[in-house]
Design an enzyme around this catalytic site. Structure first.
Site, PDB file in Angstrom:
ATOM      1  N   GLU A  75      -7.856   9.341  -3.407  1.00 30.31           N
ATOM      2  CA  GLU A  75      -6.466   9.261  -3.884  1.00 30.31           C
ATOM      3  C   GLU A  75      -6.417   9.847  -5.283  1.00 30.31           C
ATOM      4  OE1 GLU A  75      -4.435   5.488  -4.149  1.00 30.31           O
ATOM      5  OE2 GLU A  75      -4.963   4.937  -2.104  1.00 30.31           O
ATOM      6  N   GLU A  77      -9.612   0.092  -2.825  1.00 33.31           N
ATOM      7  CA  GLU A  77      -9.618  -0.436  -4.203  1.00 33.31           C
ATOM      8  C   GLU A  77      -9.730  -1.950  -4.287  1.00 33.31           C
ATOM      9  OE1 GLU A  77      -6.484   0.965  -6.672  1.00 33.31           O
ATOM     10  OE2 GLU A  77      -6.961   3.060  -6.352  1.00 33.31           O
TER      11      GLU A  77
HETATM   12  C1  BGC Z   1      -3.294   2.329  -4.488  1.00 36.22           C
HETATM   13  C2  BGC Z   1      -1.987   2.791  -3.894  1.00 36.22           C
HETATM   14  C3  BGC Z   1      -0.948   2.898  -4.987  1.00 36.22           C
HETATM   15  C4  BGC Z   1      -1.410   3.915  -6.006  1.00 36.22           C
HETATM   16  C5  BGC Z   1      -0.440   4.172  -7.146  1.00 36.22           C
HETATM   17  C6  BGC Z   1      -3.631   2.977  -5.792  1.00 36.22           C
HETATM   18  O1  BGC Z   1      -4.144   2.024  -6.633  1.00 36.22           O
HETATM   19  O2  BGC Z   1      -4.329   2.478  -3.563  1.00 36.22           O
HETATM   20  O3  BGC Z   1      -1.617   1.923  -2.888  1.00 36.22           O
HETATM   21  O4  BGC Z   1       0.312   3.196  -4.520  1.00 36.22           O
HETATM   22  O5  BGC Z   1      -2.609   3.462  -6.570  1.00 36.22           O
HETATM   23  O6  BGC Z   1      -0.230   3.037  -7.906  1.00 36.22           O
END
Ligand code: BGC
Length: 444
Positions: A355, A166
């Protein structure tokens, strides 16, 4: 809905990041990262939390990798702390630090899990921040050397690589808004960080390609469907601007399209500062996959009082929309919408959802966490994902964020995203109901 509905080749996994789980901030020869120093000094982290112990993954990685296996995932995504392998950011590697990631990789391989390595998940060595961090021209050479070191060291056993996590997250929160490490502010810092990052993602890809045989190379982007609050021309104008910023700023250079200057004149103003701004060829890299990470859609309205972007967020809570413990709107529909937007680029590589997850105010009661809301969240997003797959979109896999509650950046230890509950006093982990749900789902 069953996991098998996604097909036999669909990849299921779970992700963590070094600064959020490892701890051992000064063990084994590690140097300080910007998150170690920012947490100690800035006063911007909830309850003054620091990542120095975090989940103690550094010592408990075997147990954690065993949990990944127990849950039935096939992929374990983790990141390398640059300051653990190169304590000063460049120069002599730290053999202890290199050894740690060998142990993590070997444990994955032994448990028949496929390691996916993220090279940069926001934890720049503090020594490099002293030179200006991502705003400095010198960062590119340092980053390229770091990538080469990791590729040569681990490339014979790890084939799946993610160059950056990101980039919009760390450049905006860390270099424009000052809410994340290193706490810098302003558009000049932001655009300098953006540009060096856009060069780094492509350079990193090229280095991996030349150093790692049969490498499968990706990079990840945060993405959010941007919705105008009303259909007034002003709301639509600012929605377009935010879309340029949050969704298009890094993918378009990677695809060879350059920055989305045509849709936001401000971006043009910055190109004069960098001799390499129009180096669309150098910023391009043909990734084997693009990781997309989605947490919320964003509704925006025009507000002339906000400098430059003139946009204001209309919060989910105020619109009585379902939202997570972070106040983030839950919407499988808009998740599908933004993935479709990315998939529509002409030369878009296969997509992996690298993610996705949610934080809620979990309570540990007699060793159990009944997190029905999180289970409902996953069901909604997975149903949307299945729809996308059935439409024929090229989506290769899905990684849950995240294995266990961890150091959630500026939220400290207050936001719990894990499938396992972490007791931050004892570092004991407890499987939440959502973890058990995933185990059953993956077996289905
Ligand atoms: C990030 C993580 C973070 C998650 C939740 C993502 O933007 O890659 O490191 O913990 O979001 O906020």
């Amino acid at each position: 809905m069953k996991a098998s509905d996604f097909g036999p080749d669909f990849l299921w996994g779970i992700a963590v990041a070094a600064a959020q789980v490892e701890g051992a901030a000064l063990e084994g020869g590690k140097g300080l990262s910007i998150w170690d120093t920012f947490a100690a000094r800035s006063g911007k982290i909830k309850k003054a939390a620091v990542p120095s112990v975090a989940c103690d993954f550094y010592h408990r990685y075997k147990e954690d990798i065993t949990a990944v296996k127990f849950l039935g995932f096939k992929i374990f995504r983790f990141s390398i702390a640059w300051s653990r392998v190169l304590p000063a950011g460049r120069g002599l590697p730290n053999q202890d630090g290199l050894g740690f990631y060998h142990r993590v990789i070997d444990e994955c391989l032994q448990q028949c899990l496929v390691p996916y390595i993220t090279l940069y998940h926001w934890d720049l060595p503090d020594a490099l921040e002293q030179e200006g961090g991502w705003t400095a021209f010198s960062i590119n050479e340092a980053f390229n050397n770091f990538v080469k070191l990791c590729a040569v060291e681990y490339g014979y056993k790890v084939k799946h690589w993610i160059v950056l996590n990101e980039p919009f997250g760390y450049t905006s929160l860390g270099y424009m808004l000052g809410m994340h490490a290193p706490g810098k502010t302003g558009l000049n810092n932001f655009f300098a960080a953006v540009h060096h990052t856009a060069l780094a993602q492509a350079d990193g890809g090229r280095i991996l390609r030349s150093e790692v045989s049969k490498a499968h190379i990706g990079t990840t982007y945060s993405c959010s469907k941007i919705l105008p609050h009303t259909n007034s021309p002003n709301d639509e104008l600012v929605a377009r601007r935010i879309d340029c910023l949050m969704n298009r700023l890094f993918i378009e250079p990677a695809l060879g399209l350059g920055y989305p200057t045509a849709d936001w004149e401000l971006l043009e103003r910055f190109n004069v500062r960098f001799a390499t701004w129009r180096l669309t060829a150098r910023m391009r890299f043909d990734f084997d996959f693009i990781g997309l990470q989605n947490y919320f859609p964003l509704t925006v309205k025009y507000n002339p009082l906000i400098p430059v972007i003139q946009a204001w967020e209309v919060k989910a809570k105020n619109r009585k929309r379902p939202h997570t413990g972070m106040g983030w709107e839950v919407s499988g529909l808009h998740f599908a919408g933004i993935i479709r937007q990315f998939a529509a680029y002409e030369n878009m590589p296969p997509i992996m959802i690298s993610e996705n997850g949610a934080a809620y105010h979990d309570k540990l009661i007699s060793g159990r966490v009944h997190d029905d809301e999180r289970v409902a969240f996953f069901k909604e997003y997975l149903a949307a994902l299945l729809e996308l797959k059935n439409e024929g979109l090229n989506i290769s896999g899905y990684l849950v964020w995240t294995l266990m509650d961890n150091f959630e950046w500026a939220e400290g230890y207050q936001a719990r995203f894990g499938l396992m509950y972490t007791d931050f006093k004892t570092r004991e982990r407890f499987m939440k109901d959502s973890g058990h749900w995933w185990k059953d789902f993956l077996a289905s």
